[in-house]
Design a protein around this motif. Structure first.
Motif, PDB file in Angstrom:
ATOM      1  N   LYS A   1       0.812  -1.216   0.000  1.00 22.68           N
ATOM      2  CA  LYS A   1       0.000   0.000   0.000  1.00 22.68           C
ATOM      3  C   LYS A   1       0.848   1.271   0.000  1.00 22.68           C
ATOM      4  CE  LYS A   1      -3.653  -2.535   0.191  1.00 22.68           C
ATOM      5  NZ  LYS A   1      -4.492  -2.689  -1.000  1.00 22.68           N
ATOM      6  N   ASP A   2       2.035   1.198   0.551  1.00 26.74           N
ATOM      7  CA  ASP A   2       2.887   2.390   0.632  1.00 26.74           C
ATOM      8  C   ASP A   2       3.514   2.681  -0.733  1.00 26.74           C
ATOM      9  OD1 ASP A   2       4.241   4.532   1.833  1.00 26.74           O
ATOM     10  OD2 ASP A   2       6.022   3.323   2.141  1.00 26.74           O
ATOM     11  N   SER A   3       3.383   3.914  -1.213  1.00 30.49           N
ATOM     12  CA  SER A   3       3.888   4.254  -2.547  1.00 30.49           C
ATOM     13  C   SER A   3       5.410   4.190  -2.623  1.00 30.49           C
ATOM     14  CB  SER A   3       3.413   5.653  -2.936  1.00 30.49           C
ATOM     15  OG  SER A   3       3.874   6.601  -1.999  1.00 30.49           O
ATOM     16  N   SER A   4       6.087   4.536  -1.533  1.00 30.04           N
ATOM     17  CA  SER A   4       7.559   4.489  -1.551  1.00 30.04           C
ATOM     18  C   SER A   4       8.050   3.047  -1.651  1.00 30.04           C
ATOM     19  CB  SER A   4       8.123   5.160  -0.296  1.00 30.04           C
ATOM     20  OG  SER A   4       7.667   4.502   0.858  1.00 30.04           O
ATOM     21  N   ARG A   5       7.364   2.148  -0.941  1.00 31.69           N
ATOM     22  CA  ARG A   5       7.734   0.733  -1.038  1.00 31.69           C
ATOM     23  C   ARG A   5       7.409   0.170  -2.418  1.00 31.69           C
ATOM     24  NH1 ARG A   5       5.204  -2.620   3.658  1.00 31.69           N
ATOM     25  NH2 ARG A   5       6.365  -4.220   2.531  1.00 31.69           N
ATOM     26  N   GLN A   6       6.320   0.631  -3.010  1.00 35.07           N
ATOM     27  CA  GLN A   6       5.996   0.191  -4.365  1.00 35.07           C
ATOM     28  C   GLN A   6       7.060   0.652  -5.353  1.00 35.07           C
ATOM     29  OE1 GLN A   6       2.043   1.647  -5.179  1.00 35.07           O
ATOM     30  NE2 GLN A   6       1.067  -0.206  -4.393  1.00 35.07           N
ATOM     31  N   SER A   7       7.534   1.887  -5.188  1.00 36.72           N
ATOM     32  CA  SER A   7       8.593   2.385  -6.075  1.00 36.72           C
ATOM     33  C   SER A   7       9.860   1.564  -5.917  1.00 36.72           C
ATOM     34  CB  SER A   7       8.868   3.860  -5.770  1.00 36.72           C
ATOM     35  OG  SER A   7       7.720   4.643  -6.003  1.00 36.72           O
TER      36      SER A   7
END
Length: 266
Positions: free
Chosen positions: A36-42
């Protein structure tokens, strides 16, 4: 693709590494939707992009070895190996498309997978894939990419809605805190005024108490003086140094009684 294609040990090793990367890419993209976290997705997307670059390098290595061994293999084997290479290129490009979909939803800067040099695998792949695919396959692939784009748009809408909701909650919290700070300021002003007024009252009471004490002490001294004078007058009535107290009768004088003989002479 058939797994019984005869290959040299060198080709088998490269093929095994490519298959390991494909499995890692499949698992990695499956985890993307759970993050869910965008930084982790990046960060996850960057790791997957690095794996795709490595896979591209291995496919080029597979193609180089295939060309070196082309004269040693039969035409049928060469055709099967070329078909396997094309299948690997097709699978890699499907992950590239999936990466672009996630990347557009995250709004990150585009990460280039292929360089702009003379890259036969990257440059020839779209033409070869389109020529080998039927109309139905092209339509199916287009619909799949459209579905992926729709999913990415929906995820973007959810992120925007969550951001707006968080912003509204933050604004409401700030408004409540502002009102609370105003009430606290008003209460502090009231307390300060009460303390100032109480201090003035204490000073006035202190002055009154001091004045009353002075008056009582002065009266006490007067009473003590009067009592002392009275006592002295009683004890020593002939002392002329002590003046009579106004309103207090002087002590009775010794009077001589007239005898009867004195009146008889009259």
């Amino acid at each position: 693709m058939a797994s019984d294609v005869p290959m040299s040990p060198e080709l088998e090793q490269v093929d095994g590494e490519i298959q390991d990367i494909f499995r890692a890419l499949q698992n990695g993209f499956q985890k993307m939707d759970k993050i869910k976290d965008s930084s982790r997705q990046s960060k996850q997307l960057e790791d997957l992009t690095a794996k795709m670059r490595e896979c591209k390098r291995l496919i080029k290595e597979f193609d180089r070895i295939l060309k070196d061994e082309e004269k040693k293999n039969t035409p049928d084997v060469n055709k099967q190996l070329n078909d396997k290479k094309q299948f690997m290129i097709k699978e890699l490009n499907s992950y590239v498309t999936l990466r672009k979909t996630y990347q557009s939803s995250l709004g990150n800067k585009r990460i280039e997978l292929f360089d702009t040099g003379n890259d036969q695998v990257a440059d020839e792949t779209p033409v070869q894939m389109a020529s080998e695919m039927s109309n139905q396959e092209l339509i199916s692939t287009g619909r799949k990419q459209m579905d992926q784009t729709d999913q990415a748009i929906e995820r973007s809408k959810m992120v925007v809605a969550q951001t707006v909701e968080v912003g509204a909650q933050t604004a409401a919290t700030l408004s409540q805190q502002t009102e609370q700070m105003k009430r606290i300021g008003n209460e502090l002003d009231s307390v300060h005024f009460s303390l100032k007024k109480a201090s003035q009252m204490v000073k006035e009471i202190g002055r009154q108490v001091a004045t009353d004490k002075c008056i009582m002490a002065f009266l006490f001294l007067i009473v003590c003086g009067v009592i002392a004078i009275i006592v002295v007058k009683i004890v020593n009535p002939h002392n002329k140094n002590i003046r009579d107290i106004p309103g207090l009768a002087p002590p009775a004088m010794n009077r001589k009684l007239l005898s009867v003989d004195a009146f008889g002479g009259l």
